[in-house]
Design an enzyme around this catalytic site. Structure first.
Site, PDB file in Angstrom:
ATOM      1  N   HIS A 135      -2.855  -3.306 -14.092  1.00 24.00           N
ATOM      2  CA  HIS A 135      -2.440  -4.441 -15.100  1.00 24.00           C
ATOM      3  C   HIS A 135      -2.953  -4.200 -16.358  1.00 24.00           C
ATOM      4  CE1 HIS A 135      -1.879  -6.511 -11.258  1.00 24.00           C
ATOM      5  NE2 HIS A 135      -3.072  -6.170 -10.793  1.00 24.00           N
TER       6      HIS A 135
ATOM      7  N   ASP B 202       1.759  -1.235  -4.204  1.00 23.27           N
ATOM      8  CA  ASP B 202       0.288  -2.528  -4.319  1.00 23.27           C
ATOM      9  C   ASP B 202       1.163  -3.871  -4.836  1.00 23.27           C
ATOM     10  OD1 ASP B 202      -2.764  -2.680  -5.852  1.00 23.27           O
ATOM     11  OD2 ASP B 202      -1.307  -4.644  -5.939  1.00 23.27           O
TER      12      ASP B 202
ATOM     13  N   HIS C 126       0.171  -6.326  -5.649  1.00 21.63           N
ATOM     14  CA  HIS C 126      -0.023  -7.535  -7.033  1.00 21.63           C
ATOM     15  C   HIS C 126       1.295  -6.959  -8.168  1.00 21.63           C
ATOM     16  CE1 HIS C 126      -3.921  -8.076  -5.540  1.00 21.63           C
ATOM     17  NE2 HIS C 126      -3.501  -9.407  -5.664  1.00 21.63           N
TER      18      HIS C 126
ATOM     19  N   ASP D 211      -3.640  -3.702  -0.269  1.00 20.61           N
ATOM     20  CA  ASP D 211      -4.525  -4.778  -0.053  1.00 20.61           C
ATOM     21  C   ASP D 211      -2.558  -5.402   0.304  1.00 20.61           C
ATOM     22  OD1 ASP D 211      -2.665  -4.511  -2.640  1.00 20.61           O
ATOM     23  OD2 ASP D 211      -3.963  -5.128  -4.650  1.00 20.61           O
TER      24      ASP D 211
END
Ligand SMILES: [Zn+2]
Length: 497
Positions: A178, A213, A215, A312
């Protein structure tokens, strides 16, 4: 590129908790524990790998642990903005340009400009900031070191008979996808994935980045949106209010309009997706992209792959909550196994990075099993034969009540067996259909482009842009210096004021 026998060792990078106090390993362990959101994850993983996972793999000659280098500011500047790094290292400025003291609110605004607040807050004390800086340098250094091992730049003398280039390299502390050039985000301060991809792209050519992931890999996608030489593929959850917000099917075109669709591929996966849907689709995407890009006459297809594995997406991740994915450790390690075998068959090097995962014990299970899966290329079948029971060690009680390596992932039947089963199943199927359509559109576009049906606007023969990349010759020199074993001490390389 590789010997036909494919006997190179897989290299593994991780912080070592058992190193004597004061040496590099100990410093890295402290740095790795910086992110409190990950609890004891780094120390637990290190312990499990060293006590249980690595010894049998090393005995098989499938893996070699490596002490990772620590990046210096010159490495971080390959992608990140100098003033942003300065803000991480020094916090908010005390004075403005004229030398007048800044108010508390002005100082906060200076940090907000870099999003160095909330989940990326810069510590208020010099000691805290020094620890954050060490952490940033350790994360970036680990992934750069891993990429340099694939590139054939070993930082340590080779053992007799050891291959110069690793075929697979892992850095489970990496995958901070990110972070942007001059913005933090989602517990990510520096983007080690971008830095490593820059090195792979320059050394090998066209590189594929896969991110599983939960996200959206916004920082990596943005960094390479201006070039076709790094194809980013992000599998993620996309929904109203879900961090970081982008990555929807309609966002798939990127800043270059429709053309970006073919090299910035977004594949939102439906809530509750299980191994049964996710793993075959992952394999389909990987195979489809290799086939689709073979026809790219300019690049001749992919020359390197990087896979970022967040944990996650596991069922019941405590931060993502009940509307997340329902994958298991088995599903995630199967993705790594598929990718390792595909890269072996295609004779391209593979870099594997970590990512999120907020149940520390389940993230550790995932990364430990994925380490075994990454050895499948040199020792096929090793994952299936690995003992399921967690051995007695320092963190053993945390693995209860099952004390097993795998988390049980719910099946589709288990997930959608209630009174609402029909509606939920329909939603899941529709979500998978959307993702398959996005893949099909992207591959069809590639084909059309390869046969001259679609032109890249104004780009043919021109310069491609990689965000933050500076002078290439200078970069090559510095990469080589890093590869030749420069172990920069981040505390000695100051950010110029
Ligand atoms: Zn994540």
């Amino acid at each position: 590129m590789f010997s036909s026998s494919y006997t190179s060792h897989l290299q593994y990078l991780c912080r070592r908790s058992s190193a004597p106090a004061g040496d590099l390993g100990s410093r890295l362990t402290n740095a790795g524990d910086y992110l409190q959101i990950h609890g004891d994850r780094e120390a637990m993983l290190s312990e499990l790998l060293q006590k249980y996972v690595l010894p049998p793999l090393m005995k098989l000659g499938a893996i070699k642990p490596v002490q990772p280098m620590v990046a210096g500011v010159s490495h971080l500047l390959k992608f990140h903005d100098r003033d942003y790094l300065k803000a991480i290292k020094r916090g908010a400025p005390e004075r403005d340009a004229s030398g007048a003291p800044l108010s508390a609110s002005a100082r906060l605004a200076a940090l907000e400009a870099y999003n160095l607040v909330d989940d990326c807050a810069v510590p208020p004390t010099p000691e805290g900031r020094a620890e954050l800086w060490r952490y940033c340098c350790a994360v970036a250094g680990g992934s750069l070191h891993a990429a340099s091992l694939l590139a054939g730049y070993p930082a340590e003398p080779l053992a007799r008979g050891e291959a110069r280039r690793a075929t697979v390299a892992c850095n489970w502390g990496g995958g901070r996808h990110h972070a942007h050039r001059s913005m933090g985000g989602g517990f990510c301060f520096v983007n080690d994935a971008v830095l490593a991809l820059q090195l792979l792209r320059r050394r090998f050519g066209k590189t594929m980045y896969l991110d599983i992931d939960i996200h959206h890999a916004d920082g990596v996608e943005e960094a390479f949106a201006g070039t076709r030489s790094v194809v980013t593929v992000s599998f993620h959850k996309h929904g109203h209010g879900f961090f970081p917000g982008g990555g929807g099917l309609s966002d798939a075109h990127g800043p270059r309009g429709r053309d970006s669709h073919f090299h910035s591929l977004n594949l939102p996966m439906p809530d509750g997706v299980t191994d049964g849907d996710f793993v075959p689709f992952f394999a389909e995407v990987l195979g489809g992209l290799f086939r689709g890009h073979e026809e790219d006459s300019a690049s001749g297809g992919f020359k390197a792959v990087c896979l970022a594995v967040g944990a996650d997406g596991l069922h019941g991740d405590p931060i993502v909550g009940p509307d997340g994915w329902s994958l298991s450790t088995h599903g995630l390690s199967e993705c790594v196994r598929h990718c390792t075998l595909k890269c072996r068959d295609e004779k391209v090097p593979l870099l594997v990075l970590g990512g999120g995962g907020y149940s520390d014990v389940n993230a550790v299970r995932t990364f430990a099993l994925c380490t075994v899966a990454a050895c499948e290329g040199v020792r096929p079948g090793v994952l299936g034969r690995f003992p399921a029971a967690v051995p007695d060690h320092q963190y053993f009680p945390k693995y209860g009540p099952t004390f097993e390596m795998h988390t049980p992932g719910p099946t589709r039947r288990g997930m959608y067996g209630g009174s609402d089963a029909g509606r939920q199943k329909k939603k899941l199927d529709a979500g998978m259909d959307d993702a398959r359509s996005a893949l099909a559109v992207s591959l069809a576009g590639l084909k059309a482009q390869a046969t001259g049906g679609i032109q890249f606007g104004g780009e043919e023969g021109g310069e491609e842009e990689v965000e933050g990349e500076e002078d290439e010759e200078e970069e090559e020199e510095e990469e080589e210096a890093a590869a030749e074993g420069e172990r920069a001490n981040p505390m000695e390389v100051g950010v110029e004021s």
